[in-house]
Motif scaffolding. Structure first.
Motif, PDB file in Angstrom:
ATOM      1  N   ALA A 365       0.838  -1.207   0.000  1.00 45.41           N
ATOM      2  CA  ALA A 365       0.000   0.000   0.000  1.00 45.41           C
ATOM      3  C   ALA A 365       0.871   1.254   0.000  1.00 45.41           C
ATOM      4  O   ALA A 365       0.583   2.226  -0.727  1.00 45.41           O
ATOM      5  N   GLN A 366       1.926   1.222   0.770  1.00 46.78           N
ATOM      6  CA  GLN A 366       2.832   2.368   0.819  1.00 46.78           C
ATOM      7  C   GLN A 366       3.504   2.616  -0.533  1.00 46.78           C
ATOM      8  O   GLN A 366       3.636   3.749  -0.982  1.00 46.78           O
ATOM      9  N   LYS A 368       2.331   1.723  -3.507  1.00 46.24           N
ATOM     10  CA  LYS A 368       1.332   2.173  -4.489  1.00 46.24           C
ATOM     11  C   LYS A 368       0.966   3.653  -4.268  1.00 46.24           C
ATOM     12  O   LYS A 368       0.777   4.389  -5.237  1.00 46.24           O
ATOM     13  N   TRP A 369       0.909   4.064  -3.017  1.00 48.13           N
ATOM     14  CA  TRP A 369       0.615   5.460  -2.743  1.00 48.13           C
ATOM     15  C   TRP A 369       1.760   6.365  -3.140  1.00 48.13           C
ATOM     16  O   TRP A 369       1.564   7.554  -3.454  1.00 48.13           O
ATOM     17  N   ALA A 370       2.987   5.824  -3.167  1.00 50.51           N
ATOM     18  CA  ALA A 370       4.156   6.641  -3.477  1.00 50.51           C
ATOM     19  C   ALA A 370       4.263   6.954  -4.957  1.00 50.51           C
ATOM     20  O   ALA A 370       5.018   7.823  -5.364  1.00 50.51           O
TER      21      ALA A 370
END
Length: 371
Positions: A365-366, A368-370
């Motif tokens: 998730a981290q 993909k958000w980056a």
């Protein structure tokens, strides 16, 4: 949608799980040279680490599983002492952790490491100690990894029951399962039925190399006679799917699964697929035509693995990067493969769940958000 392939550097940041990695197929070339010098082993094709690494890759790239397996003569030869086994295992854990692997199951055959006078128990205990040291050193470098070991019996030998008993004996201190390996042709898994029946009675886990160099009968025996929890490789399962052309492509909506492939998918039997290795041994013609693309599209329980990092000159991040380039896989696909691997690991359910929900999903998730 961005279809740019993910790079090795990007993928290295992702928390990954590895189920199929051979200890004697992942040595650092420099370590082989140093251990050979220490032990007086003079048969290496080169004592230059760079040249030796190239030799392993070129020799393994033959299109033959039997020829591929011959390269292990050199790695096994320098893994005959406690010190060597501890060092190789510790470096394995460090190397995997540096690649972003948070959980790994590494397999080896204890019977191959007794030529120097060690007992089977001493071999197992040395490897376990090495992994403990490697995990500690990786943590000091900021890389957390948990390593479980699989004890492998050689399918051409007759020590599988003995190795299976040791897998049960050491299962509470780091050994998580059992495996058989070696040339498939002429050595069907049913030769070791006594070992598998013993493991089932002991509520123990095991995987079987099947469907790599040999076809559907090997897979069928591994599952229906031996009761394997997972399939090592399983590439030839594609032979039981109709509608596949000579390049391995298929209209997924029109694919017709046979009885065996349907059973494997319906039962969610994990496939330990090793793309680069499969190309080297001739089990697949190329990464782009590897059955993993079809099997992933058909939603089999597919996992991605390294097999032998030395012979294939690879890492798990490299394997994922090759698949990203060949099939357009992004972070969601890589997370899917990784969760598949953790679901299929030979760990207790609550421990698998903790890694999935506490490490793997937040890590992806981290990333993909980056983007």
């Amino acid at each position: 949608m961005d279809t740019t392939p993910l790079t090795v550097d990007q993928i290295r940041q992702a928390p990954k799980a590895l189920l199929h990695d051979h200890l004697d197929g992942g040595l650092r070339p420099a370590t082989i040279v140093e251990l050979a010098a220490d032990q007086g082993y003079t048969a290496l094709p080169s004592t230059d680490p760079a040249e030796l690494g190239t030799w392993f890759a070129q020799s393994a790239d033959s299109g033959s599983l039997e020829r591929y397996l011959e390269t292990f003569g050199h790695t096994v030869a320098v893994m005959q002492t406690r010190e060597a086994l501890e060092r190789v295992a510790a470096e394995c854990a460090e190397d995997l952790a540096a690649d972003g692997v948070v959980y790994a199951e590494v397999r080896y055959a204890p019977e191959l490491h007794v030529d120097g006078g060690l007992s089977l128990e001493e071999v197992i205990e040395s490897v376990l100690e090495g992994f403990r040291r490697g995990q500690d050193r990786a943590a000091e470098q900021g890389n957390t990894i948990r390593v479980g070991t699989l004890l492998t019996a050689m399918r051409h030998a007759a020590r599988s029951r003995e190795i299976a008993e040791l897998a049960v004996r050491y299962r509470d201190v780091g050994v998580v399962g059992f495996d058989i390996a070696g040339a498939e042709a002429g050595y069907p898994p049913t030769r070791h039925l006594d070992a598998f029946e013993f493991l089932q009675r002991e509520n123990s886990h095991f995987t079987i190399h099947a469907g790599e160099a040999f076809g559907l009968p090997s897979i069928w025996e591994a599952l229906q006679w031996c009761g394997a929890d997972r399939l090592g490789h399983g590439v030839r399962l594609v032979d039981d799917i109709r509608g596949v052309d000579s390049n391995g492509s298929v209209d997924v909506s029109a694919a017709e699964l046979g009885r065996l492939s349907s059973y494997v998918r319906d039962k969610r039997i994990p496939l330990e697929m090793c793309p680069s290795s499969n190309v080297q041994t001739g089990a697949a013609s190329s990464i782009a035509t590897h059955p993993i693309g079809l099997l992933r599209a058909l939603r089999f329980r597919v996992t991605v693995n390294t097999d032998n990092r030395l012979q294939s000159q690879t890492t798990l991040s490299t394997e994922f990067a090759k698949l990203s380039e060949a099939f357009g896989y992004g972070w969601d696909d890589l997370q899917w493969f990784t969760v598949n691997a953790m679901k299929s690991a030979f760990l207790p359910f609550d421990e698998r769940l903790a890694l999935i929900n506490g490490t793997i999903k937040p890590g992806y998730a981290q990333l993909k958000w980056a983007i």
